[in-house]
Write an enzyme that holds these catalytic residues in place. Structure first.
Site, short mmCIF file in Angstrom:
data_model
loop_
_atom_site.label_atom_id
_atom_site.label_comp_id
_atom_site.label_asym_id
_atom_site.label_seq_id
_atom_site.Cartn_x
_atom_site.Cartn_y
_atom_site.Cartn_z
N PRO A 272 0.84 -1.20 0.00
CA PRO A 272 0.00 0.00 0.00
C PRO A 272 0.87 1.25 0.00
O PRO A 272 1.65 1.47 0.92
CB PRO A 272 -0.81 -0.12 1.28
CG PRO A 272 -0.76 -1.58 1.63
CD PRO A 272 0.58 -2.05 1.15
N GLU A 273 0.77 2.02 -1.05
CA GLU A 273 1.54 3.25 -1.19
C GLU A 273 0.54 4.41 -1.24
O GLU A 273 -0.63 4.24 -0.91
CB GLU A 273 2.41 3.18 -2.45
CG GLU A 273 3.29 1.91 -2.50
CD GLU A 273 4.20 1.83 -3.70
OE1 GLU A 273 4.53 2.89 -4.26
OE2 GLU A 273 4.59 0.71 -4.09
#
Length: 305
Positions: free
Chosen positions: A29-30
């Site tokens: 998750p960025e």
DNA sequence: CATACGTCCTGCCAGC
DNA sequence: TGCTGGCAGGACGTAT
């Protein structure tokens, strides 16, 4: 890397002639994934009151569960936003709940009577007042962390992070001066959250491809014209990924449990041995800084030693 | 001071 | 077929 061996997208078509499913690997998750989750939670959560907090996995917290619960219970939720890769839930006393999703974290909203399958690895639950439902932090690997910070502590924490790459105040000039002061490989520089907030391994590799920079290049050795390209590439890749609601490789889901659709648009990440779609040279995987980097040896020429 | 490296954790899959 | 060892990675702590 895991899932990039064996059956992968590189095989093109299955025996049945159907496109082979996207390569299976971890999602990280960025920024685009955190942004998507924050947007999805905003409507269902804003103005709701937290009635009860259940900590099933205390190792997800950076403080004692009792202190964590005390800061949250009875508080009314305000806006839901994002800082770097972190989802930030504002509370009515000026404090905030900061959620870092680690490798496999999900932040899901489940309304009462939600018929979808229950989360498999719930770690922290926030029950909302008046049967408004539950916020579930679910994380197979438990690399994620939650912290409840008062206003001062939040400011201090936020100051420890670099600028937001999609903010208008993040300029090519600022990027250039940051890069000039570092001898790290440019990929490592982009992953350092104190320098720029929100970029992880997927989008670092994609932005470097778009800017035609070998990920192993020392930050200070990136030529000025390439810095301008990189600045543009970071912003365009992140914006496109936000529009696609993120990249789902395996674990990542939006707050509604939906997959992101950016995966088919990845041009180098996870594509070792496949033809570059710009020049048809084969994409190469290298490992440094303890993780995989992907690049096209023709489009992203090796830096001079 | 800045950079490099080990650690956590578990699902998956290659290889026996 | 069933089992198992190795691998992957974001952030943080420790070492160089």
């Amino acid at each position: 890397m895991e899932g990039l061996r064996g059956r992968g997208r590189g095989s093109g078509l299955s025996p049945a002639g159907d496109p082979v499913a996207a390569t299976v690997t971890h999602a990280m998750p960025e920024l685009p994934e955190a942004e998507t989750i924050a947007r999805g939670l905003r409507n269902p959560l804003t103005r709701r009151r937290i009635a009860r907090v259940r900590v099933l996995r205390p190792d997800l917290l950076l403080e004692a569960p009792s202190a964590f619960e005390a800061r949250l219970v009875g508080r009314r939720l305000g806006d839901v936003g994002r800082r770097g890769k972190n989802v930030v839930l504002e509370l009515d006393d000026g404090s905030r709940l900061v959620v870092n999703l680690g490798m496999s974290g999900r932040l899901l909203y489940r309304s009462r009577g939600d018929a979808s399958p229950a989360p498999t690895h719930p770690g922290v639950l926030l029950d909302l007042d008046e049967g408004a439902g539950t916020v579930v932090y679910d994380d197979v690997r438990r690399f994620g962390r939650l912290r409840a910070l008062d206003a001062d502590a939040y400011r201090e924490w936020s100051r420890s992070l670099g600028p937001e790459p999609l903010s208008p105040t993040f300029t090519a000039r600022e990027l250039a001066s940051g890069l000039a002061r570092s001898s790290s490989p440019v990929r490592a520089w982009l992953l350092d959250q104190r320098r720029v907030a929100g970029i992880g391994n997927i989008y670092a590799n994609e932005a470097l491809f778009a800017a035609r920079i070998d990920p192993r290049t020392r930050a200070s050795a990136v030529p000025t014209p390439r810095v301008r390209s990189l600045h543009r590439a970071i912003r365009s890749v992140l914006r496109a990924a936000v529009a696609a609601r993120g990249t789902t490789l395996r674990d990542y889901r939006t707050s509604e449990g939906v997959e992101g659709s950016y995966a088919p648009r990845l041009r180098v990440y996870g594509r070792e041995g496949e033809a570059c779609d710009r020049c048809r040279a084969l994409v190469v995987r290298t490992v440094f800084g303890g993780r995989s980097a992907f690049h096209c040896p023709r489009c992203q020429p090796e830096p001079l030693p």
